[in-house]
Design an enzyme around this catalytic site. Structure first.
Site, PDB file in Angstrom:
ATOM      1  CG  ASN A  15      -1.752   1.232   1.352  1.00 53.10           C
ATOM      2  OD1 ASN A  15      -1.843   2.003   0.404  1.00 53.10           O
ATOM      3  ND2 ASN A  15      -2.375   1.424   2.501  1.00 53.10           N
ATOM      4  CD1 TRP A  16       4.066   1.276  -2.589  1.00 48.47           C
ATOM      5  CD2 TRP A  16       3.732   2.033  -4.675  1.00 48.47           C
ATOM      6  NE1 TRP A  16       4.880   0.562  -3.435  1.00 48.47           N
ATOM      7  CE2 TRP A  16       4.696   1.011  -4.716  1.00 48.47           C
ATOM      8  CE3 TRP A  16       3.358   2.657  -5.860  1.00 48.47           C
ATOM      9  CZ2 TRP A  16       5.289   0.600  -5.911  1.00 48.47           C
ATOM     10  CZ3 TRP A  16       3.933   2.252  -7.045  1.00 48.47           C
ATOM     11  CH2 TRP A  16       4.896   1.225  -7.068  1.00 48.47           C
ATOM     12  CE  LYS A  17      -0.284   3.448   4.580  1.00 49.40           C
ATOM     13  NZ  LYS A  17      -0.227   3.595   6.005  1.00 49.40           N
ATOM     14  CG  HIS A 101      -6.081   1.979   4.673  1.00 47.91           C
ATOM     15  ND1 HIS A 101      -5.685   2.954   5.557  1.00 47.91           N
ATOM     16  CD2 HIS A 101      -5.065   1.085   4.621  1.00 47.91           C
ATOM     17  CE1 HIS A 101      -4.477   2.661   6.013  1.00 47.91           C
ATOM     18  NE2 HIS A 101      -4.077   1.530   5.461  1.00 47.91           N
ATOM     19  CD  GLU A 103      -3.139   5.660   6.298  1.00 51.26           C
ATOM     20  OE1 GLU A 103      -3.073   5.736   5.056  1.00 51.26           O
ATOM     21  OE2 GLU A 103      -2.225   5.174   6.996  1.00 51.26           O
ATOM     22  CD  GLU A 175      -3.820  -2.454   7.151  1.00 49.97           C
ATOM     23  OE1 GLU A 175      -2.663  -2.664   6.777  1.00 49.97           O
ATOM     24  OE2 GLU A 175      -4.452  -1.438   6.852  1.00 49.97           O
ATOM     25  N   GLY A 181       1.892   2.322  10.798  1.00 44.66           N
ATOM     26  CA  GLY A 181       2.859   3.414  10.668  1.00 44.66           C
ATOM     27  C   GLY A 181       3.524   3.817  11.971  1.00 44.66           C
ATOM     28  CB  SER A 220       4.538  -1.643  12.373  1.00 47.83           C
ATOM     29  OG  SER A 220       4.112  -0.306  12.593  1.00 47.83           O
ATOM     30  N   GLY A 241       2.664  -1.049   4.343  1.00 46.35           N
ATOM     31  CA  GLY A 241       2.765   0.357   3.969  1.00 46.35           C
ATOM     32  C   GLY A 241       4.221   0.782   3.859  1.00 46.35           C
ATOM     33  N   GLY A 242       4.772   1.275   4.965  1.00 46.06           N
ATOM     34  CA  GLY A 242       6.123   1.848   4.975  1.00 46.06           C
ATOM     35  C   GLY A 242       7.186   0.963   4.347  1.00 46.06           C
TER      36      GLY A 242
END
Ligand code: PGA
Length: 264
Positions: A15-17, A101, A103, A175, A181, A220, A241-242
């Site tokens: 997930n590159w956001k 998601h 966010e 999640e 994150g 994470s 993600g990260g």
């Protein structure tokens, strides 16, 4: 006890956001493809920003590398300025789409009812939904994790007509919001308990088809902990993600999952 055989292939989703221009995305994929050329027996999905989708459709979409989007609207078309529909994503070569998601729920007021509509539309237009669910820190402290998972999952599945329920190619990403994150992942055993609870809820609504639904852990995830999650019976992969932003780190995760895929 006999472990039930399943046909679920491990799945790792990036997930590159809101990261990467189309040119940056293309550079990533070119390097990444070479790096994972020998990987077998799993699926890898890259959920890119809308503006990079067309550019990635050709290099992704064949074999085990697939293209995903991060959101969609539930209507086919209409007066929804700034939104993107499922047919638009399909035409761009997208196969998977993230829905709900945290966010989106947090910053864009996405409700359970909206996730239900999106799930229906994704399945109607032949996209594979990756429904993201999870409790926040307060809900966890209050002992409400299962209640939140139940509400978010069953509320979203409400949108699927009976016959679609088993056929949507549904993926669930567990999640916990507090783990996203933050550098503090859930403990492997806690993620496993949540995943098996999710599977029990799926069994109530989907019956036997629940055994085919892939459940991912997200929050994470990195090279140091990935196999602690993917080695668990009800966890079929991860949403990252990260650690998906750098191609060499994401490739490391893919290789770790592919070489440890024997289930215990
Ligand atoms: P993270 O994000 O891996 O950076 O925690 C996961 C996600 O938001 O899907």
């Amino acid at each position: 006890m006999k472990v039930m055989e399943t046909s679920r292939r491990p799945l790792l989703a990036a997930n590159w956001k809101m990261h990467k221009t189309a040119a940056e995305a293309e550079g990533f994929i070119n390097r990444f493809r070479q790096n994972v050329a020998d990987v077998k027996g799993m699926d890898v999905v890259v959920c890119a920003p809308f503006t990079a989708l067309h550019r990635l459709a050709a290099p992704l979409g064949e074999g085990f590398l697939q293209l995903g989007a991060q959101n969609m609207h539930w209507e086919k078309e209409g007066p929804f300025t700034g939104e993107i529909s499922a047919p638009m994503l399909k035409e761009a070569g997208v196969r998977y789409v993230l829905i709900g998601h945290s966010e989106r729920r947090m910053h864009f007021a996405e409700t359970v009812e909206m996730t239900a509509r999106k799930l229906t539309a994704a399945s109607h237009f032949g996209l594979q939904p990756v429904l993201c669910i999870g409790e926040n820190d307060k809900q966890r402290q209050d002992g409400r994790t299962e209640a939140v998972l139940r509400e978010q999952l069953l509320g979203a599945l409400d949108g699927l007509a009976g016959k679609d329920k088993g056929e949507a190619g549904l993926v669930i990403a567990y999640e916990p919001v507090w783990a996203i994150g933050t550098g503090t992942p859930a403990r492997g055993e806690d993620a496993a308990i949540a995943a098996s609870y999710i599977r029990s809820l799926l069994r109530q609504t989907l019956g036997e088809a629940a055994a085919e639904v892939r459940i991912l852990y997200g929050g994470s995830v990195g090279p140091e902990n990935i196999t602690d999650f993917t080695g668990r019976p009800d966890i079929d992969g991860a949403l990252v993600g990260g650690s998906s932003i750098k191609d060499e780190v994401f490739a490391e995760l893919v290789k770790a999952v592919s070489s440890s895929r024997g289930r215990g």
